[in-house]
Write an enzyme that holds these catalytic residues in place. Structure first.
Site, mmCIF file in Angstrom:
data_model
loop_
_atom_site.group_PDB
_atom_site.id
_atom_site.type_symbol
_atom_site.label_atom_id
_atom_site.label_comp_id
_atom_site.label_asym_id
_atom_site.label_seq_id
_atom_site.Cartn_x
_atom_site.Cartn_y
_atom_site.Cartn_z
ATOM 1 N N SER A 1 0.861 -1.184 0.000
ATOM 2 C CA SER A 1 0.000 0.000 0.000
ATOM 3 C C SER A 1 0.894 1.229 0.000
ATOM 4 C CB SER A 1 -0.864 0.020 1.269
ATOM 5 O OG SER A 1 -1.447 1.300 1.448
ATOM 6 N N TYR B 1 -1.107 -0.971 10.174
ATOM 7 C CA TYR B 1 -1.311 -1.273 8.745
ATOM 8 C C TYR B 1 -0.080 -0.846 7.942
ATOM 9 C CZ TYR B 1 -3.737 -1.136 4.175
ATOM 10 O OH TYR B 1 -4.113 -1.337 2.855
HETATM 11 N N1 NAD Z 1 -8.691 -0.493 -1.319
HETATM 12 C C1 NAD Z 1 -7.597 0.225 -1.108
HETATM 13 O O1 NAD Z 1 -7.619 1.471 -1.091
HETATM 14 C C2 NAD Z 1 -6.268 -0.439 -0.903
HETATM 15 C C3 NAD Z 1 -5.117 0.356 -0.968
HETATM 16 C C4 NAD Z 1 -3.880 -0.241 -0.774
HETATM 17 C C5 NAD Z 1 -3.802 -1.592 -0.519
HETATM 18 N N2 NAD Z 1 -4.934 -2.339 -0.451
HETATM 19 C C6 NAD Z 1 -4.793 -3.764 -0.143
HETATM 20 O O2 NAD Z 1 -5.423 -4.518 -1.150
HETATM 21 C C7 NAD Z 1 -5.860 -5.762 -0.608
HETATM 22 C C8 NAD Z 1 -7.319 -6.001 -0.983
HETATM 23 O O3 NAD Z 1 -8.089 -4.977 -0.391
HETATM 24 P P1 NAD Z 1 -9.546 -4.548 -0.910
HETATM 25 O O4 NAD Z 1 -9.554 -3.071 -0.880
HETATM 26 O O5 NAD Z 1 -9.895 -5.262 -2.147
HETATM 27 O O6 NAD Z 1 -10.431 -5.029 0.329
HETATM 28 P P2 NAD Z 1 -11.808 -5.851 0.433
HETATM 29 O O7 NAD Z 1 -12.255 -5.679 1.851
HETATM 30 O O8 NAD Z 1 -12.744 -5.466 -0.645
HETATM 31 O O9 NAD Z 1 -11.347 -7.359 0.198
HETATM 32 C C9 NAD Z 1 -10.509 -7.996 1.119
HETATM 33 C C10 NAD Z 1 -10.824 -9.498 1.120
HETATM 34 O O10 NAD Z 1 -9.924 -10.128 2.045
HETATM 35 C C11 NAD Z 1 -10.658 -11.073 2.809
HETATM 36 N N3 NAD Z 1 -10.001 -11.287 4.102
HETATM 37 C C12 NAD Z 1 -9.913 -10.442 5.151
HETATM 38 N N4 NAD Z 1 -9.252 -11.029 6.167
HETATM 39 C C13 NAD Z 1 -8.916 -12.270 5.740
HETATM 40 C C14 NAD Z 1 -8.230 -13.350 6.339
HETATM 41 N N5 NAD Z 1 -7.761 -13.282 7.590
HETATM 42 N N6 NAD Z 1 -8.053 -14.482 5.619
HETATM 43 C C15 NAD Z 1 -8.522 -14.568 4.340
HETATM 44 N N7 NAD Z 1 -9.197 -13.587 3.728
HETATM 45 C C16 NAD Z 1 -9.395 -12.439 4.442
HETATM 46 C C17 NAD Z 1 -12.042 -10.448 2.967
HETATM 47 O O11 NAD Z 1 -13.015 -11.434 3.299
HETATM 48 C C18 NAD Z 1 -12.242 -9.816 1.609
HETATM 49 O O12 NAD Z 1 -12.884 -10.707 0.710
HETATM 50 C C19 NAD Z 1 -5.592 -5.683 0.893
HETATM 51 O O13 NAD Z 1 -4.385 -6.314 1.220
HETATM 52 C C20 NAD Z 1 -5.470 -4.186 1.134
HETATM 53 O O14 NAD Z 1 -4.711 -3.881 2.281
HETATM 54 C C21 NAD Z 1 -6.165 -1.802 -0.643
#
Ligand code: NAD
Length: 273
Positions: free
Chosen positions: A140, A153
């Site tokens: 991130s 985080y």
């Molecule tokens: N959305 C953003 O702005 C953003 C920015 C930077 C990084 N990220 C990273 O991208 C990745 C995906 O995020 P997203 O925004 O799509 O989120 P999201 O909440 O839409 O999806 C995350 C998924 O991870 C699953 N999950 C959570 N904890 C878990 C666990 N312990 N074991 C297995 N599955 C688990 C959830 O059930 C969900 O389906 C994450 O690692 C997040 O930190 C997101």
């Protein structure tokens, strides 16, 4: 689509929602044999059924469950070509001064231990099947610069960048590439939760972006597609920052890029406008 992942076996954690779900759809459309994994079995199975893909329920903070998801992918398709360590959550928020050690541990377990488990078990499989492969993890912008994410985080996401570099230099010997993607705000359910709803998260993401629009999960999936594909065959150990230029333009980025109306760019020679 162009078959850019034709026949490749890809395991995606956190595939039931957001970036993971868009990546599963895009990769399947590009010809990959996708295996979805998530702690949310109901949503994960629903999408897997829609894509005619495999599904392995797993909590990524538990090593044995990540290993089992790798085993399931190999049992179903005979090999593993790409692992995407994507599952995540926000975790504990607030001041370092008020953070409990157990909340620190739980957040790092889901966001960083998980990536270690994914690299370890996917890497062993790729080595044992004769080498080659691509391992991708979600970092991130919060792991790249300070002050844009919750404290724990941010620590976890910086750790993802470090293990990406270390694993890449070690696994290059087996022709395994290891890279990460570091987005700023992307409009997904994770961010909707932080800002209240989709309209609020879209508005916030657009306001922060020097390019003036909110990043969508499909755009992160497209970045992952490039890194997973043979087009990136000499790209390893890198973290691709997808932040519309925010981190290098500094805090004045939005003001600068959005000041056309206010006349800032109007004062520059035409070729720079
Ligand atoms: N959305 C953003 O702005 C953003 C920015 C930077 C990084 N990220 C990273 O991208 C990745 C995906 O995020 P997203 O925004 O799509 O989120 P999201 O909440 O839409 O999806 C995350 C998924 O991870 C699953 N999950 C959570 N904890 C878990 C666990 N312990 N074991 C297995 N599955 C688990 C959830 O059930 C969900 O389906 C994450 O690692 C997040 O930190 C997101």
């Amino acid at each position: 689509m162009n078959g850019r992942l034709q026949g490749k076996v890809v395991l995606i954690t956190g595939a039931a929602s957001g970036i993971g779900a868009h990546t599963a759809r895009l990769f399947a459309a590009e010809g990959a044999h996708v295996v979805l994994s998530d702690i949310n079995a109901e949503a994960g199975q629903r999408l897997a059924a829609e894509l005619d893909a495999g599904f392995a329920a797993a909590d990524v903070s538990v090593e044995a469950q990540v290993e089992a998801a790798v085993r399931y992918s190999v049992a179903r398709h005979g090999r593993l070509d790409c692992m995407i360590n994507n599952a995540g959550m926000i975790g504990v928020i607030g001041s370092i001064l008020d953070t409990d050690a157990k909340d620190w541990d739980r957040t790092l377990a889901v966001l960083l231990d998980s990536v270690f488990y994914g690299i370890k078990h996917a890497g062993r499989q790729m080595r044992d099947q004769g080498g080659g492969g691509s391992i991708l993890s979600l970092s991130s912008l919060a792991g790249v610069v300070g002050g844009v994410g919750p404290q724990v985080y941010s620590v976890a996401k910086a750790g993802v960048i470090a293990i990406t570099r270390g694993a890449a230099s070690e696994l290059a010997h087996y022709n395994i590439r290891v890279n990460a993607v570091a987005p700023d705000l992307v409009v997904t359910p994770l961010v909707d939760q932080v800002y209240g709803d989709r309209a609020a998260s879209t508005e916030r993401a657009a306001a922060k972006s020097p390019l003036g629009s909110a990043a969508q999960p499909l755009e992160i999936a497209e970045t992952l597609l490039y890194l997973a594909s043979d087009a990136a065959r000499h790209v390893s150990a890198h973290t691709v920052v997808v932040d519309s230029g925010l981190s290098t333009a500094g805090n004045s980025a939005s003001a600068l890029f959005h000041s056309r109306e206010a006349g800032f760019l109007g004062k520059l020679p035409a070729q720079f406008q």
